[in-house]
Structure formats: structure tokens, C-alpha cells
Write a protein that holds these residues in place. Structure first.
Motif, PDB file in Angstrom:
ATOM      1  N   ASP A 178      29.460 -12.983 -18.845  1.00 26.76           N
ATOM      2  CA  ASP A 178      29.224 -14.000 -19.862  1.00 26.76           C
ATOM      3  C   ASP A 178      28.694 -15.288 -19.255  1.00 26.76           C
ATOM      4  O   ASP A 178      27.638 -15.784 -19.655  1.00 26.76           O
ATOM      5  N   MET A 179      29.413 -15.873 -18.309  1.00 25.68           N
ATOM      6  CA  MET A 179      29.042 -17.165 -17.746  1.00 25.68           C
ATOM      7  C   MET A 179      28.309 -17.052 -16.411  1.00 25.68           C
ATOM      8  O   MET A 179      27.570 -17.959 -16.030  1.00 25.68           O
ATOM      9  N   GLY A 180      28.505 -15.937 -15.715  1.00 27.38           N
ATOM     10  CA  GLY A 180      27.851 -15.751 -14.428  1.00 27.38           C
ATOM     11  C   GLY A 180      26.342 -15.901 -14.439  1.00 27.38           C
ATOM     12  O   GLY A 180      25.770 -16.429 -13.473  1.00 27.38           O
ATOM     13  N   PRO A 181      25.635 -15.460 -15.507  1.00 28.82           N
ATOM     14  CA  PRO A 181      24.177 -15.626 -15.490  1.00 28.82           C
ATOM     15  C   PRO A 181      23.721 -17.064 -15.263  1.00 28.82           C
ATOM     16  O   PRO A 181      22.701 -17.292 -14.589  1.00 28.82           O
ATOM     17  N   TYR A 182      24.440 -18.054 -15.790  1.00 27.74           N
ATOM     18  CA  TYR A 182      24.061 -19.447 -15.560  1.00 27.74           C
ATOM     19  C   TYR A 182      24.141 -19.788 -14.073  1.00 27.74           C
ATOM     20  O   TYR A 182      23.241 -20.418 -13.508  1.00 27.74           O
ATOM     21  N   TYR A 183      25.229 -19.370 -13.450  1.00 21.74           N
ATOM     22  CA  TYR A 183      25.490 -19.753 -12.067  1.00 21.74           C
ATOM     23  C   TYR A 183      24.658 -18.935 -11.089  1.00 21.74           C
ATOM     24  O   TYR A 183      24.097 -19.480 -10.134  1.00 21.74           O
ATOM     25  N   VAL A 184      24.573 -17.630 -11.306  1.00 19.64           N
ATOM     26  CA  VAL A 184      23.791 -16.799 -10.390  1.00 19.64           C
ATOM     27  C   VAL A 184      22.302 -17.124 -10.515  1.00 19.64           C
ATOM     28  O   VAL A 184      21.591 -17.198  -9.510  1.00 19.64           O
ATOM     29  N   THR A 185      21.820 -17.358 -11.738  1.00 20.94           N
ATOM     30  CA  THR A 185      20.418 -17.743 -11.903  1.00 20.94           C
ATOM     31  C   THR A 185      20.141 -19.065 -11.202  1.00 20.94           C
ATOM     32  O   THR A 185      19.093 -19.241 -10.560  1.00 20.94           O
ATOM     33  N   ALA A 186      21.066 -20.006 -11.306  1.00 20.96           N
ATOM     34  CA  ALA A 186      20.906 -21.284 -10.606  1.00 20.96           C
ATOM     35  C   ALA A 186      20.884 -21.082  -9.097  1.00 20.96           C
ATOM     36  O   ALA A 186      20.048 -21.662  -8.387  1.00 20.96           O
ATOM     37  N   LEU A 187      21.781 -20.249  -8.579  1.00 24.15           N
ATOM     38  CA  LEU A 187      21.828 -20.015  -7.139  1.00 24.15           C
ATOM     39  C   LEU A 187      20.553 -19.333  -6.631  1.00 24.15           C
ATOM     40  O   LEU A 187      20.044 -19.671  -5.563  1.00 24.15           O
ATOM     41  N   VAL A 188      20.033 -18.384  -7.410  1.00 18.67           N
ATOM     42  CA  VAL A 188      18.783 -17.731  -7.017  1.00 18.67           C
ATOM     43  C   VAL A 188      17.628 -18.720  -7.089  1.00 18.67           C
ATOM     44  O   VAL A 188      16.741 -18.743  -6.228  1.00 18.67           O
ATOM     45  N   THR A 189      17.611 -19.567  -8.114  1.00 21.69           N
ATOM     46  CA  THR A 189      16.577 -20.587  -8.232  1.00 21.69           C
ATOM     47  C   THR A 189      16.607 -21.556  -7.066  1.00 21.69           C
ATOM     48  O   THR A 189      15.562 -21.969  -6.544  1.00 21.69           O
ATOM     49  N   LEU A 190      17.800 -21.919  -6.618  1.00 17.36           N
ATOM     50  CA  LEU A 190      17.947 -22.895  -5.550  1.00 17.36           C
ATOM     51  C   LEU A 190      17.804 -22.288  -4.161  1.00 17.36           C
ATOM     52  O   LEU A 190      17.192 -22.901  -3.270  1.00 17.36           O
ATOM     53  N   LEU A 191      18.356 -21.088  -3.957  1.00 20.25           N
ATOM     54  CA  LEU A 191      18.472 -20.526  -2.608  1.00 20.25           C
ATOM     55  C   LEU A 191      17.742 -19.208  -2.416  1.00 20.25           C
ATOM     56  O   LEU A 191      17.696 -18.687  -1.304  1.00 20.25           O
ATOM     57  N   GLY A 192      17.195 -18.628  -3.478  1.00 19.41           N
ATOM     58  CA  GLY A 192      16.462 -17.377  -3.350  1.00 19.41           C
ATOM     59  C   GLY A 192      17.304 -16.155  -3.673  1.00 19.41           C
ATOM     60  O   GLY A 192      18.498 -16.253  -3.976  1.00 19.41           O
ATOM     61  N   PRO A 193      16.679 -14.974  -3.632  1.00 21.57           N
ATOM     62  CA  PRO A 193      17.340 -13.736  -4.050  1.00 21.57           C
ATOM     63  C   PRO A 193      18.524 -13.357  -3.174  1.00 21.57           C
ATOM     64  O   PRO A 193      18.676 -13.852  -2.056  1.00 21.57           O
ATOM     65  N   VAL A 194      19.340 -12.444  -3.711  1.00 18.98           N
ATOM     66  CA  VAL A 194      20.573 -11.997  -3.060  1.00 18.98           C
ATOM     67  C   VAL A 194      20.381 -10.575  -2.550  1.00 18.98           C
ATOM     68  O   VAL A 194      19.821  -9.732  -3.257  1.00 18.98           O
ATOM     69  N   THR A 195      20.844 -10.303  -1.343  1.00 19.08           N
ATOM     70  CA  THR A 195      20.669  -8.971  -0.749  1.00 19.08           C
ATOM     71  C   THR A 195      21.939  -8.132  -0.729  1.00 19.08           C
ATOM     72  O   THR A 195      21.863  -6.901  -0.708  1.00 19.08           O
ATOM     73  N   SER A 196      23.110  -8.766  -0.722  1.00 24.14           N
ATOM     74  CA  SER A 196      24.367  -8.009  -0.754  1.00 24.14           C
ATOM     75  C   SER A 196      25.482  -8.910  -1.260  1.00 24.14           C
ATOM     76  O   SER A 196      25.359 -10.142  -1.273  1.00 24.14           O
ATOM     77  N   VAL A 197      26.584  -8.277  -1.688  1.00 21.14           N
ATOM     78  CA  VAL A 197      27.720  -9.024  -2.236  1.00 21.14           C
ATOM     79  C   VAL A 197      29.018  -8.356  -1.794  1.00 21.14           C
ATOM     80  O   VAL A 197      29.054  -7.169  -1.447  1.00 21.14           O
ATOM     81  N   ILE A 198      30.092  -9.122  -1.804  1.00 25.43           N
ATOM     82  CA  ILE A 198      31.429  -8.564  -1.654  1.00 25.43           C
ATOM     83  C   ILE A 198      32.339  -9.329  -2.610  1.00 25.43           C
ATOM     84  O   ILE A 198      32.240 -10.556  -2.715  1.00 25.43           O
ATOM     85  N   GLY A 199      33.172  -8.612  -3.361  1.00 25.67           N
ATOM     86  CA  GLY A 199      33.934  -9.268  -4.408  1.00 25.67           C
ATOM     87  C   GLY A 199      35.345  -8.747  -4.581  1.00 25.67           C
ATOM     88  O   GLY A 199      35.738  -7.720  -3.997  1.00 25.67           O
ATOM     89  N   ALA A 200      36.109  -9.449  -5.398  1.00 24.85           N
ATOM     90  CA  ALA A 200      37.453  -9.046  -5.796  1.00 24.85           C
ATOM     91  C   ALA A 200      37.673  -9.544  -7.221  1.00 24.85           C
ATOM     92  O   ALA A 200      37.047 -10.519  -7.655  1.00 24.85           O
ATOM     93  N   ALA A 201      38.568  -8.886  -7.960  1.00 25.75           N
ATOM     94  CA  ALA A 201      38.776  -9.245  -9.363  1.00 25.75           C
ATOM     95  C   ALA A 201      40.203  -8.935  -9.779  1.00 25.75           C
ATOM     96  O   ALA A 201      40.889  -8.097  -9.167  1.00 25.75           O
ATOM     97  N   SER A 202      40.653  -9.602 -10.859  1.00 22.79           N
ATOM     98  CA  SER A 202      42.005  -9.385 -11.383  1.00 22.79           C
ATOM     99  C   SER A 202      42.039  -9.808 -12.851  1.00 22.79           C
ATOM    100  O   SER A 202      41.065 -10.350 -13.383  1.00 22.79           O
TER     101      SER A 202
END
Length: 377
Positions: A178-202
Motif C-alpha cells: 500500500d505505502m511502499g510504492p511511494y518510498y521505493v519509487t522515491a528511493l529508485v528515483t534518488l539512488l537508482g534501481p535495486v538488484t537484491s533485497v533481504i527482509g523480515a516481517a511480522s
């Protein structure tokens, strides 16, 4: 080019009001019709807009006078409506995310390419003066080589204000999608594309209570994780730490911070189009103490922007050029988020298979001028 795109909106839920504030001021688009599964909602919207018709979804898709469908349906319906619009020969601009998953999103992009129509997707908040001023500073070396970023969004949950929040708590919903598109799009706009991720959730609660509206007091079951965190590895080598939560109460930190070799930067909330960008460089530190932050002057981005500017940018982009809020960028953002959820489930780093170019920077410009005077550089 030279003539406005004739727009038909499908989906007259809560978000439509924000688009209706903006679209009348944009000469490059013309709202002609609205549709919703609940025809009464479409009729209410049409009644508030001069010259706008209320249609059924089928009638809007069949209307030859509609060039572009603005898809404001719930996320689970994004791909279905987009594919139907493309099959009818229409361009599509949709709310985020592009689709419920990357498999559906790929079908949309492939169908559009075959049909020779464009696909655009929110968020377009990154086209405003807030994120674009930050990008201008980074691109001009103000902070030196970017090293890392943090992006944080926490809220106790949308059920506190949304009258029908069910879709936030089923697959395809949640704080990241829901909200991640705002932040991830901003990060890609500022710093470029992403090649890998590591995450955790609860998640902390198995049900949510609706806070207002006709369903106030009703409970909504929760079938997804509602707190997601992770690290995004950018192709540039920068590392972004992301926290998206429907479980926490509030944060006092800046929504996004960028750290470079020469300076640190606070970036405005990417859910909005404007806001202050501040920088603290090495010259503002003495004996490891912070001496102050300098607010940067607005230097880039669409002025006085609102939801729908990505659609207007698409309308003004010449054939053969990539519009900024593109389907390809939205696909990469969705791929990043889907990979992060996969990593959280598997407990291991996950590669991001897609790639996307940083969209062209936005010069300081207005989109409310007549088409002959509009600026797109």
C-alpha cells in the motif's frame, strides 16, 4: 501532442477526490466520463464535474471518445481493468501498485507493447518539487557519493479512517504494497534501481476494528504481515533500509534520509509532492557535534503538483520517449516489494530480476500552462 488526452475514470472510491482536485487545471488532459461498479457513485462524481458523463464500466471501455483509462479500482482489479482497457485500444494510467503481483503486471506491460499503447502508474508524487529538489542536489554532487538511505512509514492502521479497509489486510494489501510504492519509487528515483533485497516481517493483531463510517465498530480479519522491514541493495552500491508498518504509532524521524560521503540529507514525505529538503555537510560539524541543517531552495520538479501529474506528464511525452511515471518503473518497484516479501518468508536474500532506468529528472516547471507553452525537458 498538441491535443489533450480524453480521460475516463474507472473506480470512484476515496482516492478519486484527489484526482478531481487536479485534473481540471491540466490542459494536457480532459476528463470526459467516470464509471464504477456502483453506478450511483459514478453519477455522484459526474454531477460534480461539468461535462462529465456517468457510464457503466463496459460502456466507458467501449467509448471511442475515451483515449485513456485512469484506473482507480482496488489493487486486486488493477490488472483486469488495465487489460480490458488495452484490449479496447486505450492507454492506461493506474493507481499503485501496477497489479497485485508481477505475473499480472507483466501481462499488462506485454499487452500494451503489443497494442502500441502506453501504461503509466502512480505514485507521481516523486515528480513534485520535494523529491526532485533532493534528486537535483544528489545529481549535482552536493552530498558526495551516496552511501545509504533510510525510509520509514509507520501508522497504527488505515482502519482508523477508511470506511472499507478490508483490502488492506488481505494478500495484495499490507503496509508494503500500500505505502511502499511511494518510498521505493522515491528511493529508485534518488539512488537508482535495486538488484537484491533481504527482509523480515511480522504482525501483531489478527483483526482490526473500523473506526468510522457506516461500518464503525465492525472487525476486519488480518491474513497478512502488517510490519515489514528490509534492506535494498541498489545497483550503485548504496544500501537503503526500509520500514513499513501498520502496527506502530508514530515516528519522529524524517521519512527519508540520504547519507553521502560529504553530507546527509533529509527528504520530504514521498506521499506528498512538496516539502523541505535539508542538508548537513561536514562543514556543519565540529568535534563530532552537529552545528545545523541548511534548507535547500526549490530547484526542480513540477510546481504546485497534485495527483494526476504523472498522467499529464504521460500525455506530454512525445512518441518514442519514456514518460516518467511509467509502467516499467512501477513494475520494478512491484518486483522489489514482492522480492522483499519473499525474502521475509524465506529468511534469505532474494535477487530482484527486473531493472529500470531512473526516470528523467524534472526541471522546475509548471504543467498548468496552455499546451503550446508547456515545459517538458
Amino acid at each position: 501532442m498538441g491535443e489533450p488526452l480524453n480521460i475516463g475514470i474507472i473506480g470512484c472510491g476515496a482516492i478519486v477526490a484527489q484526482y478531481l482536485k487536479t485534473l481540471p487545471s491540466l490542459p494536457s488532459v480532459e476528463l470526459r466520463a467516470v464509471a464504477d461498479l456502483d453506478l450511483g457513485r459514478a453519477e455522484a462524481v459526474a454531477a460534480s464535474q461539468d461535462g462529465v458523463r456517468a457510464l457503466t464500466v463496459d460502456a466507458l471501455l467501449a467509448d471511442p471518445g475515451i483515449d485513456t483509462v485512469l484506473n482507480l479500482t482496488i489493487p486486486a482489479a488493477h490488472a483486469e481493468i488495465a487489460l480490458r482497457a488495452i484490449a479496447a485500444g486505450k492507454h492506461v494510467y493506474g493507481e499503485k501498485p501496477l497489479a497485485a503481483n508481477t505475473d499480472e503486471a507483466r501481462l499488462v506491460l506485454d499487452a500494451a507493447q503489443k497494442a502500441g499503447v502506453r501504461v503509466g502508474c502512480a505514485p507521481d508524487t516523486v515528480l513534485g518539487t520535494g523529491i526532485q529538489t533532493a534528486r537535483h542536489a544528489i545529481d549535482n554532487g552536493l552530498i558526495g557519493r551516496p552511501i545509504s538511505a533510510t525510509a520509514t512509514m509507520v501508522t497504527p492502521g488505515h482502519e482508523r479512517w477508511h470506511p472499507n479497509p478490508d483490502f488492506y489486510y488481505v494478500p495484495g494489501g499490507g503496509p508494503l504494497l500500500d505505502m511502499g510504492p511511494y518510498y521505493v519509487t522515491a528511493l529508485v528515483t534518488l539512488l537508482g534501481p535495486v538488484t537484491s533485497v533481504i527482509g523480515a516481517a511480522s504482525h501483531t493483531r489478527s483483526e482490526r476494528t473500523i473506526g468510522g463510517g457506516p461500518r464503525a465498530g465492525q472487525t476486519v480479519p488480518v491474513s497478512i504481515d502488517t510490519h515489514v522491514t528490509g534492506v535494498l541493495v541498489h545497483a550503485s552500491g548504496a544500501l537503503s533500509t526500509l520500514v513499513m508498518s501498520f502496527d506502530a504509532v508514530q515516528t519522529r524521524s524524517s521519512n527519508i534520509e540520504i547519507h553521502g560521503e560529504q553530507a546527509s540529507m533529509t527528504v520530504p514525505d514521498p506521499n506528498y509532492f512538496d516539502g523541505e529538503v535539508s542538508v548537513c555537510d561536514l562543514g556543519n560539524r565540529e568535534n563530532d557535534r552537529e552545528l545545523g541543517w541548511d534548507v535547500l531552495p526549490v530547484s526542480a520538479g513540477y510546481l504546485d503538483a497534485g495527483r494526476g501529474y504523472g498522467l499529464a506528464d504521460m500525455a506530454l511525452t512525445p512518441p518514442g520517449e519514456q514518460h516518467r511515471a511509467s509502467g516499467e518503473l512501477a513494475y520494478h518497484v512491484l518486483d522489489v516489494m514482492e522480492s522483499l516479501l519473499k525474502s521475509a518468508a524465506e529468511g534469505a536474500s532474494v535477487p530482484v530480476r527486473s531493472a529500470a532506468e531512473r526516470p528523467p529528472a524534472v526541471p522546475l516547471a509548471s504543467l498548468t500552462e496552455p499546451l503550446t507553452a508547456s515545459v517538458r525537458a
